[in-house]
Design a protein around this motif. Structure first.
Motif, PDB file in Angstrom:
ATOM      1  N   ALA A 160      43.526  70.662  31.157  1.00 30.12           N
ATOM      2  CA  ALA A 160      43.178  70.394  32.550  1.00 30.12           C
ATOM      3  C   ALA A 160      42.732  68.952  32.778  1.00 30.12           C
ATOM      4  O   ALA A 160      42.735  68.478  33.921  1.00 30.12           O
ATOM      5  N   PHE A 161      42.344  68.260  31.721  1.00 33.01           N
ATOM      6  CA  PHE A 161      41.879  66.877  31.881  1.00 33.01           C
ATOM      7  C   PHE A 161      43.025  66.005  32.390  1.00 33.01           C
ATOM      8  O   PHE A 161      44.127  66.012  31.838  1.00 33.01           O
ATOM      9  N   ARG A 162      42.738  65.233  33.441  1.00 34.49           N
ATOM     10  CA  ARG A 162      43.765  64.386  34.048  1.00 34.49           C
ATOM     11  C   ARG A 162      43.551  62.929  33.632  1.00 34.49           C
ATOM     12  O   ARG A 162      42.534  62.322  33.964  1.00 34.49           O
ATOM     13  N   PHE A 163      44.520  62.378  32.943  1.00 29.66           N
ATOM     14  CA  PHE A 163      44.448  60.991  32.488  1.00 29.66           C
ATOM     15  C   PHE A 163      44.913  59.998  33.551  1.00 29.66           C
ATOM     16  O   PHE A 163      44.721  58.795  33.387  1.00 29.66           O
ATOM     17  N   ASP A 164      45.510  60.459  34.628  1.00 30.77           N
ATOM     18  CA  ASP A 164      46.119  59.567  35.613  1.00 30.77           C
ATOM     19  C   ASP A 164      45.148  58.494  36.080  1.00 30.77           C
ATOM     20  O   ASP A 164      43.951  58.749  36.290  1.00 30.77           O
ATOM     21  N   ALA A 165      45.667  57.291  36.269  1.00 29.78           N
ATOM     22  CA  ALA A 165      44.867  56.156  36.722  1.00 29.78           C
ATOM     23  C   ALA A 165      45.402  55.622  38.040  1.00 29.78           C
ATOM     24  O   ALA A 165      46.622  55.598  38.260  1.00 29.78           O
ATOM     25  N   VAL A 172      40.264  50.224  38.543  1.00 27.06           N
ATOM     26  CA  VAL A 172      41.032  51.319  37.973  1.00 27.06           C
ATOM     27  C   VAL A 172      40.170  52.573  38.084  1.00 27.06           C
ATOM     28  O   VAL A 172      39.039  52.605  37.581  1.00 27.06           O
ATOM     29  N   THR A 173      40.697  53.597  38.759  1.00 27.80           N
ATOM     30  CA  THR A 173      39.938  54.815  39.037  1.00 27.80           C
ATOM     31  C   THR A 173      40.589  56.001  38.341  1.00 27.80           C
ATOM     32  O   THR A 173      41.815  56.148  38.360  1.00 27.80           O
ATOM     33  N   TRP A 174      39.735  56.846  37.743  1.00 32.58           N
ATOM     34  CA  TRP A 174      40.196  58.080  37.099  1.00 32.58           C
ATOM     35  C   TRP A 174      39.518  59.278  37.769  1.00 32.58           C
ATOM     36  O   TRP A 174      38.352  59.201  38.149  1.00 32.58           O
ATOM     37  N   ARG A 175      40.249  60.362  37.869  1.00 31.88           N
ATOM     38  CA  ARG A 175      39.726  61.605  38.439  1.00 31.88           C
ATOM     39  C   ARG A 175      40.004  62.724  37.437  1.00 31.88           C
ATOM     40  O   ARG A 175      40.960  63.500  37.612  1.00 31.88           O
ATOM     41  N   PRO A 176      39.166  62.803  36.396  1.00 33.95           N
ATOM     42  CA  PRO A 176      39.494  63.716  35.296  1.00 33.95           C
ATOM     43  C   PRO A 176      39.525  65.182  35.691  1.00 33.95           C
ATOM     44  O   PRO A 176      40.302  65.957  35.147  1.00 33.95           O
ATOM     45  N   ASP A 188      38.039  42.160  35.214  1.00 33.91           N
ATOM     46  CA  ASP A 188      38.919  41.006  35.334  1.00 33.91           C
ATOM     47  C   ASP A 188      39.904  40.975  34.166  1.00 33.91           C
ATOM     48  O   ASP A 188      40.399  39.916  33.773  1.00 33.91           O
ATOM     49  N   GLY A 189      40.166  42.155  33.599  1.00 28.77           N
ATOM     50  CA  GLY A 189      41.125  42.278  32.516  1.00 28.77           C
ATOM     51  C   GLY A 189      42.393  42.975  32.977  1.00 28.77           C
ATOM     52  O   GLY A 189      42.516  43.377  34.137  1.00 28.77           O
ATOM     53  N   ALA A 190      43.322  43.113  32.063  1.00 27.45           N
ATOM     54  CA  ALA A 190      44.593  43.783  32.347  1.00 27.45           C
ATOM     55  C   ALA A 190      44.553  45.190  31.767  1.00 27.45           C
ATOM     56  O   ALA A 190      44.223  45.381  30.592  1.00 27.45           O
ATOM     57  N   TYR A 191      44.900  46.173  32.597  1.00 26.16           N
ATOM     58  CA  TYR A 191      44.842  47.569  32.171  1.00 26.16           C
ATOM     59  C   TYR A 191      46.215  48.040  31.705  1.00 26.16           C
ATOM     60  O   TYR A 191      47.237  47.814  32.362  1.00 26.16           O
ATOM     61  N   ARG A 192      46.225  48.737  30.580  1.00 29.74           N
ATOM     62  CA  ARG A 192      47.437  49.372  30.070  1.00 29.74           C
ATOM     63  C   ARG A 192      47.145  50.855  29.888  1.00 29.74           C
ATOM     64  O   ARG A 192      46.216  51.227  29.175  1.00 29.74           O
ATOM     65  N   HIS A 193      47.949  51.684  30.540  1.00 33.38           N
ATOM     66  CA  HIS A 193      47.737  53.129  30.451  1.00 33.38           C
ATOM     67  C   HIS A 193      48.225  53.610  29.091  1.00 33.38           C
ATOM     68  O   HIS A 193      49.389  53.437  28.723  1.00 33.38           O
ATOM     69  N   ALA A 194      47.326  54.219  28.315  1.00 35.17           N
ATOM     70  CA  ALA A 194      47.659  54.691  26.965  1.00 35.17           C
ATOM     71  C   ALA A 194      46.740  55.851  26.621  1.00 35.17           C
ATOM     72  O   ALA A 194      45.754  55.703  25.891  1.00 35.17           O
ATOM     73  N   PRO A 195      47.009  57.042  27.163  1.00 35.48           N
ATOM     74  CA  PRO A 195      46.114  58.193  26.968  1.00 35.48           C
ATOM     75  C   PRO A 195      45.936  58.544  25.493  1.00 35.48           C
ATOM     76  O   PRO A 195      46.881  58.510  24.705  1.00 35.48           O
ATOM     77  N   LEU A 196      44.672  58.904  25.170  1.00 36.36           N
ATOM     78  CA  LEU A 196      44.335  59.202  23.779  1.00 36.36           C
ATOM     79  C   LEU A 196      43.098  60.082  23.744  1.00 36.36           C
ATOM     80  O   LEU A 196      42.155  59.872  24.505  1.00 36.36           O
ATOM     81  N   GLU A 215      31.922  67.016  20.108  1.00 37.97           N
ATOM     82  CA  GLU A 215      32.764  67.087  21.293  1.00 37.97           C
ATOM     83  C   GLU A 215      33.996  66.201  21.147  1.00 37.97           C
ATOM     84  O   GLU A 215      34.087  65.360  20.239  1.00 37.97           O
ATOM     85  N   ASP A 216      34.932  66.387  22.068  1.00 45.22           N
ATOM     86  CA  ASP A 216      36.132  65.564  22.154  1.00 45.22           C
ATOM     87  C   ASP A 216      36.037  64.723  23.425  1.00 45.22           C
ATOM     88  O   ASP A 216      35.685  65.244  24.497  1.00 45.22           O
ATOM     89  N   VAL A 217      36.341  63.446  23.309  1.00 45.10           N
ATOM     90  CA  VAL A 217      36.305  62.549  24.465  1.00 45.10           C
ATOM     91  C   VAL A 217      37.704  61.990  24.693  1.00 45.10           C
ATOM     92  O   VAL A 217      38.503  61.845  23.761  1.00 45.10           O
ATOM     93  N   ALA A 218      37.981  61.668  25.943  1.00 46.96           N
ATOM     94  CA  ALA A 218      39.317  61.207  26.328  1.00 46.96           C
ATOM     95  C   ALA A 218      39.273  59.742  26.735  1.00 46.96           C
ATOM     96  O   ALA A 218      38.311  59.287  27.369  1.00 46.96           O
ATOM     97  N   SER A 219      40.324  59.015  26.403  1.00 48.76           N
ATOM     98  CA  SER A 219      40.464  57.624  26.822  1.00 48.76           C
ATOM     99  C   SER A 219      41.814  57.453  27.513  1.00 48.76           C
ATOM    100  O   SER A 219      42.864  57.528  26.867  1.00 48.76           O
ATOM    101  N   PRO A 220      41.818  57.214  28.828  1.00 42.00           N
ATOM    102  CA  PRO A 220      43.089  57.099  29.548  1.00 42.00           C
ATOM    103  C   PRO A 220      43.887  55.845  29.212  1.00 42.00           C
ATOM    104  O   PRO A 220      45.110  55.834  29.326  1.00 42.00           O
ATOM    105  N   GLY A 221      43.172  54.763  28.845  1.00 44.91           N
ATOM    106  CA  GLY A 221      43.890  53.519  28.603  1.00 44.91           C
ATOM    107  C   GLY A 221      42.985  52.446  28.054  1.00 44.91           C
ATOM    108  O   GLY A 221      41.824  52.706  27.697  1.00 44.91           O
TER     109      GLY A 221
END
Length: 646
Positions: A160-165, A172-176, A188-196, A215-221
């Protein structure tokens, strides 16, 4: 193999706190390794100061130079693997004016990292810059780690976790999850989407406390920054993005925040401000970070040091008026649960502490030349007298005035005094009957009402004083802890506990004076004093528990059976000075013997703060909550007693 008794546990590691003014916080360990489920960078309270959700747990960071790629952060994974090795590169740490680290890389590159929380918005600002090193590339990669769970819970990998950015103008906004606030990073950096997913992150303090720990944690990018060109900025906030220039926004917040922190005048006063938070349109006091909300008893005890002694009279007024409206059946609630459930009326002493806090606040306002408006004082008076009337008539949990003028209280399965540990329905220190500190508070509340508002309280005060004098002195020395134990007339509990000190100090009007008071203080000092608090039970007692360790049941069993509490040093030092005439010589002796260990403790455990409890036996390892409101409040009050600046 069991830990040696004198070996520091994970709870003894230094931790930093950045409070957001809404009841939430950012916190972590000095070495950057998250050891508690509560260690996080962005927490949002949905109903301030309760219902707190972890949005961003932390970040994983790497720096790449011509010499290679080097970690700046570490996580511990079950069963105990530390990876990567970033924690080993920390060269120094400072927590003033906010948490700051320097890192030393193998090629001589130095990196500075700092973070702070801006209390009006709750935004967490993170900044990195290159300090030194060879010319050439210096690229920073930052991976935010997200969960979107209750701050006291744990998170597991799920579909159910949503990685979308959503990327808009540097945000950059996430709605998990649909029912959890969004998390936004302005950079002021460059974002690269890379779910993990990062699975099986281990929190060692939770394991030591016998609680779920993985626990398990999620990283969208991942965000990329070029530190060779300019410093890197990331501003974390709950909700959607707003500002578009990360560096300028962070600089503006930093300038304002430095000015705000300087206005407190001292680190101690600034630490005190962390606990005063918003509740609806008013104010309240969080009992401690990370897991407490606002508790009645803790609020009224802590208020005297955190707000009155530091001159924050408007906040004190707002807190007391907010709580005054909650009187019900002659009682104030003791706890507003973090779940948003109905308040809990489960304390015999909290309402009486309110009357004491009102008295001290009125005195402080008058002394400052800022007396409360008549309407406000009338509202506080009405609440205080409603409490006294309720106790005289009788109220919940068999709380009421007996024929001897004293207050009886208690029902099976209910914890009513500050010694309130309960596990699976078992009350570890029930103290049903007539507890000694409740009588001291009752007599003080009556004396306050008689002196300030009406002579009708003088007769019950005299009756209660006579009842106390007849019932509580212990021929063996000191005072009984409880009389009429379990409601049985004529019985007493003679165990040596610290509650008797309130008959001598810590309240506006002593109940015991002269040589009898000296005997109480000497007994408490001999049996219960430690450099960081008073033990809750004498080591001579067969029920004494030397260390506050283990799972919840073991800790609750030790909580009031020997564990020492720093907040009790406030009333103890007041009593100790009182029986010695409050001379300059006595104050200097008290500063060296009783205050200095507390001041030293400010640089350990919860940095700038005082822990909830410590072991009864040396070396008195800290336990419980690392940032406790009444522990710090009473430390500040001790400084005032000794004529020392805050």
């Amino acid at each position: 193999m069991a830990e040696p008794a004198d070996r520091p546990q994970a709870q003894d590691a230094a931790e930093w706190l950045e409070a957001d003014g809404l009841g939430a916080y950012a916190s972590g360990a000095v070495d950057g390794v998250r050891t508690r489920r509560y260690h996080a960078l962005l927490i949002a309270p949905r109903t301030p100061p309760t219902d707190r959700l972890v949005l961003v747990n932390g970040v994983e960071c790497f720096v790449e130079t011509a010499a290679g790629r080097f970690a700046l952060t570490s996580q511990r994974y079950n069963p105990g693997v530390l990876a990567p090795d970033g924690a080993s590169r920390i060269a120094s740490f400072a927590h003033e004016p906010w948490p700051s680290w320097t890192y030393a890389l193998p090629d001589g590159t130095g990196i500075a990292h700092e973070l702070f929380v801006e209390p009006n918005s709750g935004e967490c600002v993170l900044r990195w810059r290159r300090l030194s090193g060879p010319e050439g590339p210096c690229r920073l990669a930052v991976r935010p780690l997200l969960t979107g769970r209750d701050h006291g819970g744990l998170h597991r990998r799920n579909d159910a976790f949503r990685f979308d950015a959503e990327a808009t103008g540097g945000n950059v906004t996430w709605r998990p999850y649909a029912d959890v606030p969004a998390a936004t990073a302005l950079t002021d950096g460059a974002y690269r989407h890379a779910p993990l997913w990062f699975d099986n992150v281990l929190y060692t303090v939770e394991r030591e406390r016998g609680l779920p720990d993985t626990e398990d944690v999620a990283s969208p990018g991942v965000f990329a920054f070029d530190l060779a060109e300019r410093p890197a900025t990331m501003v974390l906030r709950a909700g959607d993005g707003r500002a578009t220039d990360a560096a300028r926004h962070a600089d503006d917040l930093a300038k304002l925040e430095k000015k705000r922190r300087k206005r407190f005048g001292s680190p101690l006063a600034r630490s005190a401000a962390a606990y005063a938070v918003a509740r609806g349109p008013g104010r309240t006091i969080v009992a401690g970070f990370p897991w407490f909300t606002d508790w009645g008893r803790d609020t009224f005890i802590a208020l005297r040091g955190l707000l009155l002694a530091t001159g924050r009279l408007d906040d004190a007024r707002a807190v007391l008026l907010g709580w005054a409206a909650a009187v019900d059946g002659g009682m104030l609630p003791n706890r507003f649960p973090d779940t948003g459930a109905a308040p809990e009326f489960n304390a015999v002493d909290a309402s009486l502490w309110f009357v004491v806090a009102v008295h001290d606040a009125l005195d402080a306002c008058a002394a400052a030349g800022r007396p409360l408006p008549a309407r406000d004082e009338a509202e506080l008076r009405d609440a205080a007298e409603a409490i006294l009337d309720g106790y005289m008539r009788g109220t919940r949990f068999n709380i009421g005035m007996d024929r001897d003028g004293l207050i009886h209280a208690g029902e099976a399965g209910v914890q009513l005094t500050w010694m309130d540990a309960i596990t699976d329905g078992r009350v570890w220190t029930p103290r049903r009957g007539k507890p000694v500190e409740v009588q001291a508070l009752w007599i003080n509340a009556l004396a306050i009402a008689a002196a300030r508002w009406s002579d009708r309280w003088r007769a019950p005060e005299r009756l209660a004083r006579d009842g106390f004098a007849a019932r509580f002195p212990d021929p063996a020395g000191g005072l009984y802890d409880v009389v009429d134990v379990d409601g049985v007339p004529g019985t007493h509990d003679g165990r040596v506990r610290p509650n008797q000190v309130f008959a001598v100090g810590g309240l506006p009007f002593p109940v015991v004076e002269g040589e009898a008071a000296r005997r109480v203080v000497d007994l408490v000092e001999a049996k219960l004093w430690t450099p960081l608090g008073l033990r809750t039970l004498s080591p001579d007692d067969p029920g004494y528990v030397a260390r506050y360790r283990g799972d919840l049941a073991r800790r609750d069993a030790a909580y009031h059976q020997g564990t020492a509490w720093p907040w009790l040093l406030g009333p103890f030092v007041d009593a100790w000075l009182g029986v010695r005439g409050r001379t300059g010589k006595a104050k200097r002796a008290a500063a060296a013997r009783f205050l200095q260990p507390l001041m030293d403790h400010l640089d350990r455990n919860g940095l700038g703060h005082v822990s909830e409890v410590v072991d009864g036996d040396a070396p008195h390892h800290a336990g419980g909550c690392p940032w406790q409101a009444w522990s710090l409040g009473e430390t500040i009050r001790i400084r005032r007693m000794l004529d020392l600046d805050i």
